[in-house]
Write an enzyme that holds these catalytic residues in place. Structure first.
Site, PDB file in Angstrom:
ATOM      1  CB  CYS A  86      -0.966  -0.044   1.180  1.00 47.92           C
ATOM      2  SG  CYS A  86      -2.329   1.112   1.032  1.00 47.92           S
ATOM      3  CG  HIS A 203      -3.428  -3.617   3.366  1.00 52.07           C
ATOM      4  ND1 HIS A 203      -2.414  -2.967   4.018  1.00 52.07           N
ATOM      5  CD2 HIS A 203      -4.154  -2.656   2.746  1.00 52.07           C
ATOM      6  CE1 HIS A 203      -2.515  -1.658   3.806  1.00 52.07           C
ATOM      7  NE2 HIS A 203      -3.568  -1.441   3.030  1.00 52.07           N
ATOM      8  CD  GLU A 205      -0.793  -5.516   5.937  1.00 51.22           C
ATOM      9  OE1 GLU A 205      -0.638  -6.065   4.814  1.00 51.22           O
ATOM     10  OE2 GLU A 205      -1.063  -4.298   6.052  1.00 51.22           O
TER      11      GLU A 205
END
Lengths: 230, 746
Positions: A86, A203, A205
Site C-alpha cells: 500500500c 494488504h 497482512e
C-alpha cells in the site's frame, strides 16, 4: 529469515505487518525506525502501509528522502528481499525501486474492501508457493491505488513477467468492474526486474487468519519463508 | 483585537452571557472581568462545556456499576473493566454545528477530538464509529453534506490508523440544515495504565504539546451553544482544521510518554482549548495553575491573550510533568518531531492565572469555571403536536398495494438500505482486529492475546423519540443492547450523545427530559450504566428543531467464542422468530417511506421482555447455537428477513418462510416495528436443543422456515428474487449520490 518492518512517522500498518509475521507466522520480526539508516541485520524488509508524513505533497513523496530509504536501496541492490504494501508500494515507486506511479482512485474516493487477486506469476520469491492463475481474497484500503505507467514501461513489465497480481472477479476475469481504482491493466502488484523488490496495493497482512475473513494473505508470506528455506 | 476592551452590554450579549451570569462573574471576581476573563467565562459556562441546561436532567442517568472504574463526568471518558487486567475507555461526542458549516473539516475534527479524549487517558484507540443524520438525499445540499462528512471522517480516521468499524446513517427532513455528526471512539488499556487529567503538585511544570495556536476555532464551544442561523455561515472561522498526521504523532508520543511515569496529568485542548484544559486540570487537582500565553507557540502574529486562550486549534495537548523528569519527556517529543514548550506551572493558591508580557491577563478560581457554572431549571411543557400524532390512525394513510413493491421500497429507503457507499470509504480493517465488519447488527473488535472481543453499536430511532420521547429514549438503549446481544455479547455500558433543539423552548426541554427518563429506565433494567457522553443543544434553525436524538453507543463483551453475524449462512438452516408481533405501525418506516407520514404512536417496549431477549441471545450464543442473529428494527420483520438474506456480499441466499399471521393484517405482519424481536438461524441438527433452551427461558418463539433457494418467500405475501432485493438495498445510496452528481466542491 529475519524480517524488518520500517516505521515512518504516519505508518499505521507497521504493527499489523509485525503481528502477521511474529504473531501469526511465528517468525522473528523487528521494527526499524525511519531515522535509522542501518538495515544490514535483516533478510527481508517490509515497507508497510499508512500515511507516511501524512502523505502530504504526494503519497510516499516525502518518505523517499527518509534516512532509512538509503538502507532499503542498498539492501535491494544486494539482491535481498523488499516488500512494499500500500503506502509502502507508493514509497517504492517514488524511490524508483519500482517503475511507474500512483494516481488517485478513479472514483476519487478512498476504498476499503475485499478484492479478488489473480496471481500472474509464480516466478517471484513472493509468489513461489502460489500457482499462476490462482485467486486470492485480500483486502485493499487506499485512496491512491490507481497504478499508472507509460506504454513502454507497461510493455516492459509484461515482457519481463513483472506483473505479479491483477484485480479480477470471482471467476478470475480481469474486468473493469473488478478493478477497484482504475489501475492500468488491473495491476495490483508488480516486482522489479531482479524480482527481489515487490510492491502491491492489497494488504496481505490483513488476511492472515480465517477469523478476519480470509487467510489468503499468508500465502505471500509463506512463499517468502519457503524461498529462504531453499 | 486589542487587549484592552471596555466591557459593554453588547459585548456581554455577544458572548452569550446573560445579565444574571455577568453579575455572578462579578461576584466571583469581586470586580468587573476584563475581556479575556469574560471570554474565558463565556466558553466555560457555555452549554457545551458546562451542561448548565442539562445537568439536572443528566443526574437521572445511572452511572454506577461493578465494572465502572471511571464514572461519567469524572474524566474525559468513562472507563469500564473487562476483566483480566484489561479496561476500555469510550465516549461519543457531537460535532454537529461545525459539520453543518464545513462538513469535511467539521467531521474530521470531530473524529480527532474524540480520539484525543481516549488516548489522553492512556488507552490506545482501537475502534471508531459514528452516528450521522441528514435531511433527505433528494436535496443537493444534503448530498453535499453527506459527501463532505464521510470524506472528512475517512480523511482523519484512515490516516491516523484507527479503524472506523461502523455506525448508523439516518435520513429525515428534520435534519435538513442541522446535520448531526456524533463520533464515537473506544480505546484499550491495562488497568494500571489509565491516567487522570489532574494538575497536582505545586511547582510541577506545565507543558504545551503539539500544533501551534492560531485564530481558528475561536469560541467554538459558544458557537455550538446557539441556534444556527443564516448568519452562521459567517461563523466559519469557528470551524477548526484538522491534521491527522500530527495527531498520529501525538498519539504515539503520548502513549510512549505515559509509559515512563513522568506525567502527572494530561488533557486534550478540545472545546475551549487552553482555557478548558488549564482550569479543568487545576479544578480536578484542587490546585492552581499559572501559564504565560507569550510562551504558547503561535502560528499567527499579534495574537492577544483572549485569542490564545479561546482558540480551538486542533492537535494540542496540555501535559503536566513531574518536576525533574522534563529531559526524559523532551527526548520522546523530539523522537516524534513534536513541538513542546513549558508554558507555566502548577501552583497551590487555587487560582488560574494567565500572564502576558509580565502582566496578569486573567485571574480566576478554576473551580468556579469548571465545576460551579450556573445550573438552570428549564421549564418543561409537553409539546402540542403530540395530541395530534397520538390520535393518528395509521390505517388512514391508505393501503400498501403490492407487498413485494412495498418491501422493495423500504429496502430502497436510504435509512434502511446498505451503508456500503459510506463504510467503503472508511478503513475498517486496519490493526487487524475487526472480526465483524460493518454491516452486521454490531461491529466486533477482538483483543489480541486474549479470548475477549468487544461488540459495539450506535443507535437511535429519532422518529420514535419525536412521537414519544420517553419510549424513544428507552428504545434507543434497548435496540443498541439487542444489536450487541445479536453478536453474542453481554451489554456492559453505554455512552450517549443527547442532540436536541433549543432548551429554552419548554417543549424541547420536555423532549430532553422524557428521553433521558426513558434511557434511565432501560439502562437500569439492563444493568448498563452510562459511562459518559456529551450534550448538543441548539440543533435548530429558522425552519425548526431536529427531532430529539439521544444517540446511544452500546459496548458489549464477548468472551471465549466467535461473534455471531446477522446474515443467513447455509441452506437448510432453520429460521426462528423470537418475540411476538403486535400491531405497532405508528412512527414506522413503512408509514414514512410509503406514505410520507411521520405520526402515530410508536412501538411500546416492555422492559422485562427486552432484557429477557438480550439474555436469551447470549445464552444461545454461549451454546454455539446461533448461526445468525438479526434484530427486527426499522421496516419490521420483512426487512429483517430480507437483510439476513442479502447483507453479506457474495453469500446472498433466499429463504422459504411461513409466519403465523395470528389475525394481523398482511402489512402489520410484515412491517410492524414491535420491539424485542430477532430473527435467528440454527443448524437443523441443533434445532431441538435451541427450542428447548428458548422454551426453558420462556420466550415466545416460532420456527418459520428454512434458509435456501433464490427467492425470499414469506407466506403468500412476498416472493422476490434475492438478486432484486440485493440490488435494491445495496445500491440505494450510490444511486442517489453518484447518479445525481453527489460530489461536493471540496
Amino acid at each position: 529469515m529475519k524480517f524488518g518492518v520500517v516505521v515512518f512517522p504516519g505508518s499505521n500498518c507497521d504493527h499489523d505487518c509485525w503481528y502477521a509475521l511474529s504473531g501469526a507466522l511465528g517468525r522473528p520480526a523487528e521494527f526499524i525506525w525511519h531515522k535509522d539508516g542501518d538495515v544490514s541485520g535483516y533478510d527481508c524488509l517490509v515497507v508497510p502501509g499508512g500515511f507516511s508524513y501524512g502523505d502530504y505533497l504526494r503519497t510516499g513523496a516525502i518518505a523517499r528522502f527518509s534516512p532509512v530509504m538509503e538502507g532499503v536501496r542498498r539492501h535491494a541492490e544486494q539482491g535481498k528481499l523488499v516488500i512494499g504494501i500500500c503506502n509502502g508500494f507508493q514509497i517504492l515507486l517514488e524511490s524508483g525501486l519500482l517503475p511507474g506511479a500512483m494516481l488517485r482512485n478513479d472514483s476519487l474516493k478512498f476504498v476499503c474492501s475485499y478484492v479478488t487477486l489473480r496471481t500472474e506469476t509464480s516466478a517471484t520469491p513472493f509468489t513461489r508457493g502460489i500457482k499462476k492463475g490462482e485467486l486470492l481474497r485480500i483486502p485493499i484500503a487506499h485512496g491512491e491505488g490507481n497504478y499508472y505507467a507509460d506504454e513502454a514501461t507497461l510493455a516492459e513489465l509484461e515482457k519481463n513477467d513483472q506483473i505479479v497480481f491483477r484485480y479480477a472477479d470471482a471467476a478470475g476475469r480481469t474486468t473493469a468492474e473488478a478493478n477497484p481504482n482504475g489501475s492500468l491493466s488491473n495491476i495490483a502488484g508488480i516486482c522489479n526486474k531482479s524480482r527481489n523488490v515487490f510492491g502491491l496495493m492489497p494488504h496481505p497482512e490483513r488476511a492472515i487468519e480465517a477469523s478476519l475473513g480470509s487467510a489468503d494473505g499468508r500465502r505471500v508470506f509463506e512463499s517468502i519463508l519457503a524461498e529462504a528455506a531453499r | 483585537m486589542s487587549a484592552e476592551v471596555t466591557i459593554t452590554p453588547e459585548i456581554i450579549q455577544k458572548h452569550n452571557v446573560t445579565p444574571e451570569e455577568y453579575q455572578e462573574i462579578r461576584s466571583i471576581l469581586g470586580r468587573d472581568p476584563n475581556i479575556t476573563e469574560l471570554g474565558i467565562f463565556s466558553v466555560m459556562w457555555s452549554e457545551h462545556c458546562s451542561y448548565k441546561n442539562s445537568k439536572k436532567v443528566l443526574k437521572l442517568l445511572p452511572k454506577d456499576g461493578p465494572r465502572m472504574l471511571v464514572k461519567a463526568g469524572e474524566e474525559n471518558a468513562g472507563v469500564v473493566d473487562i476483566g483480566d487486567g484489561w479496561v476500555i475507555a469510550f465516549k461519543i461526542e457531537s460535532h454537529n454545528h461545525p459539520s453543518a458549516i464545513e462538513p469535511f473539516q467539521g467531521a474530521a475534527t470531530g473524529v480527532g477530538g474524540i480520539l484525543r479524549d481516549i488516548f489522553t487517558m492512556g488507552a490506545r484507540p482501537i475502534a471508531s464509529m459514528n452516528s450521522l443524520r441528514f435531511g433527505t438525499l433528494d436535496q443537493p445540499v444534503v448530498r453535499r453534506l453527506l459527501t463532505g462528512v464521510v470524506a472528512g471522517i475517512a480523511h482523519y480516521g484512515n490516516c491516523i490508523g484507527v479503524p472506523t468499524i461502523g455506525g448508523e446513517v439516518y435520513f429525515d427532513e428534520s435534519y435538513e440544515g442541522n446535520p448531526l455528526v456524533n463520533a464515537f471512539a473506544l480505546g484499550l488499556a491495562r488497568k494500571e495504565d489509565i491516567v487522570k487529567a489532574k494538575a497536582e503538585g505545586a511547582g510541577n511544570p506545565v507543558f504545551y504539546l503539539g500544533a501551534a495556536t492560531g485564530r481558528d476555532g475561536m469560541g467554538g464551544a459558544s458557537f455550538a451553544s446557539k441556534d444556527l442561523t443564516e448568519e452562521s455561515e459567517k461563523d466559519r472561522p469557528a470551524v477548526q482544521v484538522g491534521d491527522p498526521f500530527l495527531e498520529k504523532l501525538l498519539l504515539e508520543a503520548v502513549l510512549e510518554l505515559l509509559k515512563t511515569g513522568c506525567v502527572v496529568g494530561i488533557q486534550d485542548m478540545g472545546a475551549a482549548g487552553l482555557t478548558c484544559s488549564t482550569c479543568e486540570t487545576a479544578s480536578r487537582g484542587d490546585t492552581g495553575i499559572e501559564i504565560d500565553v507569550a510562551k504558547v507557540p503561535q502560528r499567527e502574529t499579534g495574537m492577544v491573550p483572549y485569542e490564545v486562550m479561546l482558540s480551538e486549534s486542533q492537535e494540542r495537548m496540555l501535559v503536566i510533568l513531574k518536576k525533574g523528569r522534563e529531559a526524559e519527556a523532551k527526548r520522546i517529543f523530539e523522537k516524534w518531531d513534536l513541538h513542546a514548550e513549558e508554558i507555566g506551572q502548577v501552583t497551590d493558591d487555587k487560582i488560574m492565572r494567565v500572564r502576558w508580557n509580565g502582566k496578569v491577563a486573567a485571574e480566576i478560581p478554576p473551580r468556579r469555571l469548571a465545576d460551579d457554572a450556573p445550573v438552570y431549571d428549564r421549564k418543561a411543557v409537553e409539546p402540542k403536536y403530540l395530541t395530534e400524532t397520538r390520535a393518528y390512525d395509521w390505517r388512514s394513510a391508505g393501503k400498501p398495494g403490492d407487498l413485494n413493491a412495498a418491501l422493495l421500497k423500504l429496502l430502497d429507503s436510504p435509512t434502511i438500505a446498505s451503508k456500503e457507499w459510506v463504510y467503503r470509504q472508511y478503513d475498517h480493517m486496519v490493526r487487524t482486529n475487526t472480526t465483524v465488519l460493518p454491516g452486521s447488527d454490531a461491529s466486533v473488535i477482538r483483543i489480541k492475546g486474549t479470548n475477549k472481543s468487544i461488540a459495539m453499536s450506535v443507535d437511535c430511532n429519532s422518529t420514535y423519540c419525536y412521537l414519544d420521547p420517553y419510549e424513544g429514549g428507552k428504545i434507543a438503549v434497548l435496540e443498541s443492547a439487542r444489536n450487541v446481544a445479536c453478536s453474542g455479547a453481554k451489554p456492559l455500558s453505554i455512552t450517549n450523545c443527547l442532540n436536541f433543539g433549543n432548551p429554552h423552548n419548554p417543549e424541547i426541554f420536555w423532549q430532553l427530559q422524557k428521553c433521558v427518563e426513558g434511557m434511565r429506565d432501560a439502562c437500569l433494567a439492563l444493568g448498563t450504566p452510562v459511562s459518559g457522553g456529551n450534550v448538543s443543544l441548539y440543533n435548530q434553525n429558522p425552519k425548526g428543531a431536529i427531532d430529539p436524538t439521544p444517540t446511544v453507543g452500546m459496548v458489549g463483551l464477548i468472551e471465549g467464542r466467535q461473534p455471531v453475524t446477522s446474515h443467513f449462512k447455509d441452506a437448510g438452516d432453520a429460521v426462528l422468530l423470537l418475540g411476538t408481533t403486535r400491531e405497532e405501525m405508528g412512527g414506522s418506516e413503512y408509514l414514512k417511506t410509503l406514505f410520507k407520514v411521520k405520526s402515530g404512536l410508536p412501538p411500546r417496549a416492555d422492559l422485562a421482555e427486552a432484557v429477557k431477549l438480550v439474555d436469551l441471545l447470549q445464552a444461545l450464543a454461549a451454546k454455539g447455537l446461533l448461526k445468525s442473529a438479526h434484530d427486527c428494527a426499522e421496516g419490521g420483520l420483512a426487512v429483517a428477513l430480507a437483510e439476513s438474506c442479502i447483507s453479506s456480499l457474495g453469500q446472498e441466499t433466499g429463504a422459504q418462510l411461513t409466519v403465523d399471521a395470528a389475525g394481523l393484517a398482511p402489512e402489520v405482519l410484515l412491517f410492524s416495528e414491535t420491539q424485542s424481536r430477532a430473527v435467528i438461524t440454527v443448524a437443523p441438527e441443533r434445532l431441538e436443543e435451541a427450542r428447548r433452551l428458548i422454551a426453558a427461558q420462556g420466550y415466545p418463539c416460532a420456527v418459520i422456515g428454512k434458509v435456501g433457494g433464490h427467492e425470499l418467500v414469506i407466506n403468500g405475501l412476498v416472493r422476490v428474487p434475492v438478486e432484486v432485493l440485493s440490488h435494491t438495498w445495496r445500491g440505494s445510496i450510490a444511486r442517489r449520490m453518484d447518479a445525481a452528481g453527489g460530489s461536493s466542491a471540496l
